[in-house]
Enzyme design. Structure first.
Site, PDB file in Angstrom:
ATOM      1  N   HIS A 137       0.825  -1.221   0.000  1.00 18.55           N
ATOM      2  CA  HIS A 137       0.000   0.000   0.000  1.00 18.55           C
ATOM      3  C   HIS A 137       0.858   1.269   0.000  1.00 18.55           C
ATOM      4  CE1 HIS A 137      -2.936   3.045   0.960  1.00 18.55           C
ATOM      5  NE2 HIS A 137      -2.382   3.247   2.139  1.00 18.55           N
ATOM      6  N   HIS A 147       3.860   7.127   5.312  1.00 14.69           N
ATOM      7  CA  HIS A 147       2.691   7.897   5.753  1.00 14.69           C
ATOM      8  C   HIS A 147       1.863   7.208   6.834  1.00 14.69           C
ATOM      9  CE1 HIS A 147       0.474   5.398   2.770  1.00 14.69           C
ATOM     10  NE2 HIS A 147      -0.589   5.666   3.507  1.00 14.69           N
ATOM     11  N   ASP A 148       1.949   5.857   6.941  1.00 12.55           N
ATOM     12  CA  ASP A 148       1.185   5.142   7.970  1.00 12.55           C
ATOM     13  C   ASP A 148       2.060   4.642   9.121  1.00 12.55           C
ATOM     14  OD1 ASP A 148      -1.407   5.371   7.041  1.00 12.55           O
ATOM     15  OD2 ASP A 148      -1.270   3.607   5.748  1.00 12.55           O
ATOM     16  N   GLU A 196       1.126   6.181  12.633  1.00 11.11           N
ATOM     17  CA  GLU A 196      -0.244   5.822  13.038  1.00 11.11           C
ATOM     18  C   GLU A 196      -0.358   4.345  13.409  1.00 11.11           C
ATOM     19  OE1 GLU A 196      -4.490   5.951  10.809  1.00 11.11           O
ATOM     20  OE2 GLU A 196      -3.183   7.666  10.482  1.00 11.11           O
ATOM     21  N   ASP A 197       0.374   3.480  12.697  1.00 15.47           N
ATOM     22  CA  ASP A 197       0.169   2.030  12.849  1.00 15.47           C
ATOM     23  C   ASP A 197       1.270   1.298  13.619  1.00 15.47           C
ATOM     24  OD1 ASP A 197      -2.062   2.439  11.352  1.00 15.47           O
ATOM     25  OD2 ASP A 197      -1.276   1.606   9.490  1.00 15.47           O
ATOM     26  N   ASP A 251      -3.072   8.633  -1.276  1.00 10.10           N
ATOM     27  CA  ASP A 251      -3.450   7.581  -0.326  1.00 10.10           C
ATOM     28  C   ASP A 251      -4.908   7.192  -0.532  1.00 10.10           C
ATOM     29  OD1 ASP A 251      -3.465   5.889   1.925  1.00 10.10           O
ATOM     30  OD2 ASP A 251      -4.018   7.531   3.275  1.00 10.10           O
TER      31      ASP A 251
END
Length: 742
Positions: free
Chosen positions: A61, A86-87, A90-91, A153
């Site tokens: 992704h 980018h994630d 957050e993850d 995204d």
């Protein structure tokens, strides 16, 4: 997974990474490639234990998002690195501080901007989705690249939603149509905007999407031949003039065809300009305009143009930076065809938007329209951020800046200004400078004095008359349409309101003291309820301007002391109406088992929404309101996308069950050729053959054309569809459409 499967997956990941470097729009240096490799390694390690719903490794992704950023949007190494990570914050356990230490503050800032809000107060009326939109939009003040990566995204998420449950698909698709597609449009990313809109339609109106796709496939061969017949004629003439060019036919997007079908109340076959021809020519900058009009001349030598549909965005580019000539001509077989004329430079800006703008921007050129818009947007966002408005209002105001068509007006000195269509002379004053707007006493358009709410047209010359003593009033909010003007007026009014409210609080304290009442939080709440106001600020403001006099305060004091009266009032308010059999027409609450809600298919009280008037058989959903319980809306309701985007947590699944117990109202619009006995034939079909009651009928005829609006009472959607089919069979009837609004 087996070792062979793991090895194959690792090879696929390495292949995707190589592809990312190969397809980059910008030339990447050795240093750039090292930066991207480092970001790739961090992302691979951070996501090593994660998988997507489809089962594939999660790292695919962020790589896909980075590829869109690198190729379709055309950003550089910093943005590609941020897209890969980018994630990560957050993850995973990695923090923004870690990113800053590993890379640099700029990449850390981009990644921070791309990280969703963790927690928001779950007060009633607070929308987590709108809060996240607000956070994303506020990043425009720091770096527009955050929005561009976020759009990439969202595009990849939309491309890979098949494995999600349908209600999540509808929620994400609604958000996309609500904010991301308009953002892509406004930043000049037309290809991405088209993809987002088409995919949004695929999941919000799947049946209509499939139908249009199927019809496009059916007619593709015929349309290709039609476009070829035009392009062959034009190619011969363009070659004679030694113009270097390429030409391609393209179908209009599925979403734009759907929009025309809805706006014009027509079927797919009745949408005429379903495709366009694009001529892209080679040219030096100095020859661009000359060659564009030369091509226009060649095109119109062969095909008759529609003067009202000529769009010259070369002389006056759109504020997105878009430049082109759009010509609509009458092609063979009496069909309208749109022909777009662009230079290679214009085409690149149209495809890449923001990134191409900076590639072609020279230091000595005047400020670009996109840059001007971004600066205005930043100012508007700063003003909105200082207001205490809800996130939903913030996003709705922001959307005023998107998708708006433009007009071009002139200042007294001859400078050109771009404004949204529908802008007023007062909007123009605020577009010059907010201080000029606040001091506007009057405006002249084309030398004539006009009201402040005068709607401007392209080509108007506008002069602003100012006065140092002038101040905005609440009426001004009705005079303007642009969010920039509205925000500035609200700010000034809020400042004035606060000053008056401070004085009002002191006056109220004094007056209550005479009535032997102490001003405290409890008293303020009682007063707000007594005078039916919204907030304490409203109360103090009304006292300050004298809207609440001494007598009304004495009434409050008397009511406060008379607890017995108060008790009876409450008892009366709680008692049910004596006439339980009487039902108001406005009260549409049903207690029958027509609809079931949620996965458990519960039978709940609900109201049918008046904005789209659903009837049994329509695809619907429930929306939990704060004061009116569950309101039922059609899935294609004009407000559905906004509700799904801002309040998905209030959406509840709804499904029609047995609907034989009740009847519903539907409005039909009928057009055709007026013939003798048509009215009798219509009423015969509706009342006698279909046994449907006509509640209201309005018919008119003008020069042989018949128009009618008929309100009928039907049991469900199937009955309505049969009725429409039967009406269409009446001789002379051309079109029957259902109207969803009263």
């Amino acid at each position: 997974m087996t070792e062979i499967e793991i090895e194959a997956e690792n090879k696929a990941i390495a292949q995707e990474y190589k592809e990312l470097l190969r397809i980059s729009y910008q030339n990447l240096s050795v240093v750039d490639k090292k930066l991207i490799r480092k970001a790739f390694d961090v992302a691979v390690d951070a996501h090593k234990d994660q998988r997507r719903k489809s089962g594939e490794a999660y790292i695919f992704h962020p790589i896909a998002v980075a590829k869109i950023v690198a190729s379709e949007i055309g950003l550089g190494a910093t943005s590609i690195a941020a897209a890969l990570m980018h994630d990560v914050v957050e993850d995973t356990e990695i923090t923004v501080d870690d990113i800053e230490k590993l890379f640099n503050p700029k990449i850390a800032q981009l990644v921070a901007g791309l990280t969703k809000i963790g927690q928001v107060k779950t007060d009633q009326g607070i929308s987590m989705q709108a809060e996240n939109f607000r956070k994303m939009l506020l990043t425009l003040n720091d770096d527009v690249r955050v929005i561009l990566i976020k759009i990439a995204d969202r595009l990849h998420n939309m491309q890979t939603m098949e494995s999600m449950v349908d209600y999540k698909q509808a929620k994400i698709a609604s958000e996309t149509l609500y904010i991301y597609a308009p953002m892509a449009h406004r930043l000049g990313l037309y290809n991405i905007k088209t993809q987002l809109e088409d995919l949004g339609l695929k999941y919000t109106e799947p049946e209509i999407y499939k139908e249009i796709v199927s019809k496009i496939k059916e007619t593709k061969e015929e349309q290709d031949l039609y476009i070829k017949s035009i392009s062959d004629v034009l190619k011969e003439s363009l070659d004679k003039e030694n113009i270097e060019f390429s030409m391609k036919g393209r179908p209009k997007s599925i979403f734009s065809i759907r929009r025309k079908m809805r706006a014009q109340n027509v079927t797919f076959d009745e949408v005429y300009d379903k495709f366009a021809l694009r001529i892209i020519y080679k040219s030096t900058t100095s020859q661009e305009k000359f060659l564009a009009w030369k091509i226009y001349s060649i095109v119109t030598d062969h095909y008759r143009p529609s003067p009202s549909r000529l769009r010259d965005w070369i002389s006056s580019p759109k504020s997105t930076g878009y430049e082109a000539l759009h010509i609509t001509v009458m092609g063979p077989k009496g069909r309208w065809v749109e022909i777009q004329v662009r230079s290679e430079r214009m085409d690149e800006i149209a495809e890449k938007g923001y990134a191409a703008h900076y590639k072609y921007k020279n230091a000595d050129t005047e400020e670009h329209g996109l840059e001007t818009w971004l600066n205005q947007l930043k100012e508007a966002i700063e003003n909105q951020a200082n207001n205490n408005e809800s996130a939903v209002d913030f996003v709705e105001d922001f959307k005023l800046n998107l998708y708006a068509k433009e007009i071009y007006v002139f200042t007294p000195t001859g400078d050109i200004k771009s404004l949204p269509k529908g802008a007023t002379s007062l909007d123009f004053a605020f577009s010059i400078h907010s201080e000029i707007g606040c001091k506007t006493r009057g405006t002249r358009v084309n030398g004539k004095l006009v009201p402040l709410n005068y709607e401007l047209n392209s080509g108007d010359q506008v002069e602003v008359i100012t006065s140092v003593n002038q101040k905005p009033s609440y009426q001004w909010l009705d005079y303007v349409t642009t969010s920039r003007a509205k925000n500035k007026i609200r700010n000034v009014l809020n400042e004035n309101t606060k000053k008056i409210a401070e004085d009002g609080k002191e006056i109220l304290t004094r007056k209550l003291r005479h009535l032997k009442i102490t001003l405290n939080e409890n008293t303020v709440n009682e007063l707000v309820n007594f005078f039916k106001l919204q907030t304490s600020l409203d109360l103090f403001y009304k006292i300050g301007i004298g809207a609440i006099d001494n007598q009304r305060l004495k009434d409050y004091a008397a009511q406060k002391s008379n607890t017995l009266v108060n008790f009876f009032k409450k008892t009366i308010n709680r008692s049910p109406s004596s006439n339980t059999n009487q039902v108001s027409k406005k009260d549409i609450s049903k207690k029958y088992d027509l609809l079931v809600f949620g996965t458990e298919q519960e039978k709940l009280d609900y109201k049918l929404s008046t904005c789209c008037n659903p009837i049994p058989g329509d695809a619907v959903f429930g929306f939990i309101t704060i004061t009116e319980g569950i309101k039922v809306h059609r899935k294609d309701c004009p407000n559905a996308i906004s509700m799904q985007s801002n309040y998905a947590y209030r959406i509840i699944k709804a499904k029609w069950i047995d609907s034989n117990q009740e009847e519903f109202r539907a409005i039909l619009n009928i057009t055709g050729m007026d013939t003798l006995g048509l009215t009798n034939e219509l009423t015969k079909v509706i009342s006698n053959e279909m046994h449907v009651n006509i509640q209201n009928i309005s018919l008119s005829s003008d020069a042989g054309i018949f128009n009618g609006k008929i309100t009928v009472i039907v049991a469900n959607n199937s009955n309505l569809k049969k009725l429409i089919e039967n009406i269409k069979k009446v001789d002379g009837i051309e079109k029957v459409t259902r109207i969803y609004k009263n």
